[in-house]
Design a protein around this motif. Structure first.
Motif, PDB file in Angstrom:
ATOM      1  N   HIS A  94      12.005  -1.267   5.535  1.00 18.45           N
ATOM      2  CA  HIS A  94      12.786  -2.402   5.049  1.00 18.45           C
ATOM      3  C   HIS A  94      12.184  -2.877   3.728  1.00 18.45           C
ATOM      4  O   HIS A  94      11.082  -3.450   3.722  1.00 18.45           O
ATOM      5  CB  HIS A  94      12.765  -3.545   6.066  1.00 18.45           C
ATOM      6  CG  HIS A  94      13.381  -3.187   7.375  1.00 18.45           C
ATOM      7  ND1 HIS A  94      14.706  -3.415   7.643  1.00 18.45           N
ATOM      8  CD2 HIS A  94      12.854  -2.584   8.480  1.00 18.45           C
ATOM      9  CE1 HIS A  94      14.974  -2.999   8.874  1.00 18.45           C
ATOM     10  NE2 HIS A  94      13.866  -2.482   9.397  1.00 18.45           N
ATOM     11  N   VAL A  95      12.879  -2.632   2.622  1.00 16.01           N
ATOM     12  CA  VAL A  95      12.350  -2.954   1.293  1.00 16.01           C
ATOM     13  C   VAL A  95      12.124  -4.452   1.163  1.00 16.01           C
ATOM     14  O   VAL A  95      13.010  -5.257   1.448  1.00 16.01           O
ATOM     15  CB  VAL A  95      13.295  -2.435   0.185  1.00 16.01           C
ATOM     16  CG1 VAL A  95      12.811  -2.874  -1.194  1.00 16.01           C
ATOM     17  CG2 VAL A  95      13.401  -0.913   0.246  1.00 16.01           C
ATOM     18  N   THR A  96      10.914  -4.800   0.726  1.00 14.76           N
ATOM     19  CA  THR A  96      10.536  -6.195   0.513  1.00 14.76           C
ATOM     20  C   THR A  96      10.288  -6.500  -0.953  1.00 14.76           C
ATOM     21  O   THR A  96      10.301  -7.659  -1.365  1.00 14.76           O
ATOM     22  CB  THR A  96       9.259  -6.550   1.304  1.00 14.76           C
ATOM     23  OG1 THR A  96       8.194  -5.687   0.887  1.00 14.76           O
ATOM     24  CG2 THR A  96       9.492  -6.431   2.803  1.00 14.76           C
ATOM     25  N   GLU A  97      10.053  -5.450  -1.747  1.00 13.21           N
ATOM     26  CA  GLU A  97       9.753  -5.646  -3.163  1.00 13.21           C
ATOM     27  C   GLU A  97      10.094  -4.378  -3.925  1.00 13.21           C
ATOM     28  O   GLU A  97       9.816  -3.271  -3.461  1.00 13.21           O
ATOM     29  CB  GLU A  97       8.263  -5.958  -3.322  1.00 13.21           C
ATOM     30  CG  GLU A  97       7.819  -6.210  -4.731  1.00 13.21           C
ATOM     31  CD  GLU A  97       6.316  -6.470  -4.823  1.00 13.21           C
ATOM     32  OE1 GLU A  97       5.782  -6.322  -5.932  1.00 13.21           O
ATOM     33  OE2 GLU A  97       5.690  -6.804  -3.805  1.00 13.21           O
ATOM     34  N   ALA A  98      10.687  -4.556  -5.087  1.00 10.36           N
ATOM     35  CA  ALA A  98      10.978  -3.433  -5.979  1.00 10.36           C
ATOM     36  C   ALA A  98      10.330  -3.741  -7.321  1.00 10.36           C
ATOM     37  O   ALA A  98      10.692  -4.704  -7.986  1.00 10.36           O
ATOM     38  CB  ALA A  98      12.481  -3.246  -6.134  1.00 10.36           C
ATOM     39  N   ASP A  99       9.323  -2.946  -7.685  1.00 11.11           N
ATOM     40  CA  ASP A  99       8.608  -3.101  -8.948  1.00 11.11           C
ATOM     41  C   ASP A  99       8.542  -1.714  -9.563  1.00 11.11           C
ATOM     42  O   ASP A  99       7.592  -0.964  -9.323  1.00 11.11           O
ATOM     43  CB  ASP A  99       7.217  -3.684  -8.699  1.00 11.11           C
ATOM     44  CG  ASP A  99       6.457  -3.970  -9.985  1.00 11.11           C
ATOM     45  OD1 ASP A  99       7.090  -4.008 -11.061  1.00 11.11           O
ATOM     46  OD2 ASP A  99       5.233  -4.166  -9.902  1.00 11.11           O
ATOM     47  N   PHE A 100       9.595  -1.349 -10.315  1.00 11.28           N
ATOM     48  CA  PHE A 100       9.764   0.010 -10.815  1.00 11.28           C
ATOM     49  C   PHE A 100       8.446   0.561 -11.334  1.00 11.28           C
ATOM     50  O   PHE A 100       7.765  -0.101 -12.093  1.00 11.28           O
ATOM     51  CB  PHE A 100      10.821   0.053 -11.918  1.00 11.28           C
ATOM     52  CG  PHE A 100      11.044   1.449 -12.439  1.00 11.28           C
ATOM     53  CD1 PHE A 100      11.795   2.343 -11.711  1.00 11.28           C
ATOM     54  CD2 PHE A 100      10.487   1.863 -13.626  1.00 11.28           C
ATOM     55  CE1 PHE A 100      11.983   3.637 -12.168  1.00 11.28           C
ATOM     56  CE2 PHE A 100      10.672   3.147 -14.088  1.00 11.28           C
ATOM     57  CZ  PHE A 100      11.421   4.038 -13.358  1.00 11.28           C
ATOM     58  N   PRO A 101       8.087   1.757 -10.926  1.00  8.07           N
ATOM     59  CA  PRO A 101       8.836   2.702 -10.112  1.00  8.07           C
ATOM     60  C   PRO A 101       8.541   2.595  -8.613  1.00  8.07           C
ATOM     61  O   PRO A 101       8.993   3.411  -7.832  1.00  8.07           O
ATOM     62  CB  PRO A 101       8.367   4.050 -10.633  1.00  8.07           C
ATOM     63  CG  PRO A 101       6.935   3.812 -10.995  1.00  8.07           C
ATOM     64  CD  PRO A 101       6.895   2.390 -11.519  1.00  8.07           C
ATOM     65  N   TRP A 102       7.777   1.585  -8.207  1.00  7.33           N
ATOM     66  CA  TRP A 102       7.351   1.479  -6.806  1.00  7.33           C
ATOM     67  C   TRP A 102       8.273   0.593  -5.987  1.00  7.33           C
ATOM     68  O   TRP A 102       8.774  -0.417  -6.471  1.00  7.33           O
ATOM     69  CB  TRP A 102       5.933   0.921  -6.726  1.00  7.33           C
ATOM     70  CG  TRP A 102       4.933   1.858  -7.292  1.00  7.33           C
ATOM     71  CD1 TRP A 102       4.458   1.872  -8.581  1.00  7.33           C
ATOM     72  CD2 TRP A 102       4.317   2.948  -6.623  1.00  7.33           C
ATOM     73  NE1 TRP A 102       3.574   2.912  -8.727  1.00  7.33           N
ATOM     74  CE2 TRP A 102       3.464   3.587  -7.548  1.00  7.33           C
ATOM     75  CE3 TRP A 102       4.391   3.441  -5.330  1.00  7.33           C
ATOM     76  CZ2 TRP A 102       2.696   4.692  -7.223  1.00  7.33           C
ATOM     77  CZ3 TRP A 102       3.622   4.550  -5.008  1.00  7.33           C
ATOM     78  CH2 TRP A 102       2.787   5.160  -5.942  1.00  7.33           C
ATOM     79  N   LEU A 103       8.448   0.959  -4.727  1.00  2.00           N
ATOM     80  CA  LEU A 103       9.113   0.128  -3.734  1.00  2.00           C
ATOM     81  C   LEU A 103       8.085  -0.183  -2.655  1.00  2.00           C
ATOM     82  O   LEU A 103       7.255   0.663  -2.319  1.00  2.00           O
ATOM     83  CB  LEU A 103      10.293   0.865  -3.100  1.00  2.00           C
ATOM     84  CG  LEU A 103      11.497   1.107  -3.993  1.00  2.00           C
ATOM     85  CD1 LEU A 103      12.517   1.982  -3.283  1.00  2.00           C
ATOM     86  CD2 LEU A 103      12.132  -0.204  -4.400  1.00  2.00           C
ATOM     87  N   ARG A 104       8.143  -1.389  -2.125  1.00  5.56           N
ATOM     88  CA  ARG A 104       7.297  -1.794  -1.002  1.00  5.56           C
ATOM     89  C   ARG A 104       8.212  -2.127   0.157  1.00  5.56           C
ATOM     90  O   ARG A 104       9.322  -2.609  -0.046  1.00  5.56           O
ATOM     91  CB  ARG A 104       6.461  -3.017  -1.347  1.00  5.56           C
ATOM     92  CG  ARG A 104       5.357  -2.722  -2.300  1.00  5.56           C
ATOM     93  CD  ARG A 104       4.503  -3.990  -2.488  1.00  5.56           C
ATOM     94  NE  ARG A 104       3.300  -3.671  -3.200  1.00  5.56           N
ATOM     95  CZ  ARG A 104       2.196  -3.177  -2.654  1.00  5.56           C
ATOM     96  NH1 ARG A 104       2.141  -2.971  -1.361  1.00  5.56           N
ATOM     97  NH2 ARG A 104       1.141  -2.897  -3.373  1.00  5.56           N
ATOM     98  N   ALA A 105       7.716  -1.903   1.371  1.00  3.61           N
ATOM     99  CA  ALA A 105       8.562  -2.145   2.539  1.00  3.61           C
ATOM    100  C   ALA A 105       7.736  -2.534   3.752  1.00  3.61           C
ATOM    101  O   ALA A 105       6.552  -2.219   3.854  1.00  3.61           O
ATOM    102  CB  ALA A 105       9.375  -0.895   2.862  1.00  3.61           C
ATOM    103  N   ARG A 106       8.429  -3.177   4.665  1.00  2.00           N
ATOM    104  CA  ARG A 106       7.894  -3.454   5.987  1.00  2.00           C
ATOM    105  C   ARG A 106       8.289  -2.261   6.863  1.00  2.00           C
ATOM    106  O   ARG A 106       9.427  -1.836   6.864  1.00  2.00           O
ATOM    107  CB  ARG A 106       8.507  -4.749   6.532  1.00  2.00           C
ATOM    108  CG  ARG A 106       8.111  -5.089   7.958  1.00  2.00           C
ATOM    109  CD  ARG A 106       8.768  -6.379   8.431  1.00  2.00           C
ATOM    110  NE  ARG A 106      10.213  -6.421   8.267  1.00  2.00           N
ATOM    111  CZ  ARG A 106      11.095  -5.880   9.109  1.00  2.00           C
ATOM    112  NH1 ARG A 106      10.673  -5.232  10.177  1.00  2.00           N
ATOM    113  NH2 ARG A 106      12.387  -5.983   8.892  1.00  2.00           N
TER     114      ARG A 106
END
Length: 159
Positions: free
Chosen positions: A21-33
């Motif tokens: 579940h994406v919690t943050e998008a900071d190109f080029p990285w995605l963070r998720a739970r």
């Protein structure tokens, strides 16, 4: 749908073992739970070892981390929210948290390093000739300057 509404899936074989579940998008990285599903427990130690080794990297790539990364990639598959497979990705999973970057273009590991897209100096956005490559964004568009797999390996945002 915005990036924070997206749910990516991690597969082990033909089984979904986690929803990301994406919690943050900071190109080029995605963070998720990470929402584990049945079968995730079998994969968790391998993912944790890769994340531990990636976190220990200072500059460059260690053979130990690269082997751990290759083991993860050999047994996993990542799919986008629309169900499409992601041909190239660098994924770190540590407990309830995941972060990754991806590309729609697979890396040809047999090509000479200088012939690969974006194979300039580490961290440089493009080739040594100053060219820039176009790379897909997580939503399917493209942006210029996506580093190659070699440039991105182990160079992820710290937890």
């Amino acid at each position: 749908m915005g990036p924070h509404d997206e749910v990516w899936q991690l597969h082990h074989g033909d089984r979904v073992v986690a929803a990301l579940h994406v919690t943050e998008a900071d190109f080029p990285w995605l963070r998720a739970r990470v929402e584990p599903a049945p079968g995730f427990d079998a994969l968790a130690p391998l993912l944790a070892e890769e994340a531990r080794l990636a976190d220990a990297l200072d500059d460059g790539v260690s053979a130990e981390w690269e082997a751990a990364h290759d083991r993860v990639r050999a047994v996993t598959r990542l799919t986008r929210p629309d169900g499409r497979d992601v041909p190239e990705y660098l994924l770190h999973v540590d407990g309830p948290e995941a972060w990754w970057r991806c590309s729609d273009e697979p890396v040809d590991a047999t090509a000479p390093r200088e012939a690969r897209p974006g194979s300039g100096a580490a961290g440089a956005p493009g080739g040594t000739d100053g060219s820039r490559s176009e790379a897909p964004t997580p939503g399917g568009g493209t942006l210029q300057g996506e580093p190659s797999r070699e440039q991105s390996r182990g160079v992820g945002p710290r937890r």
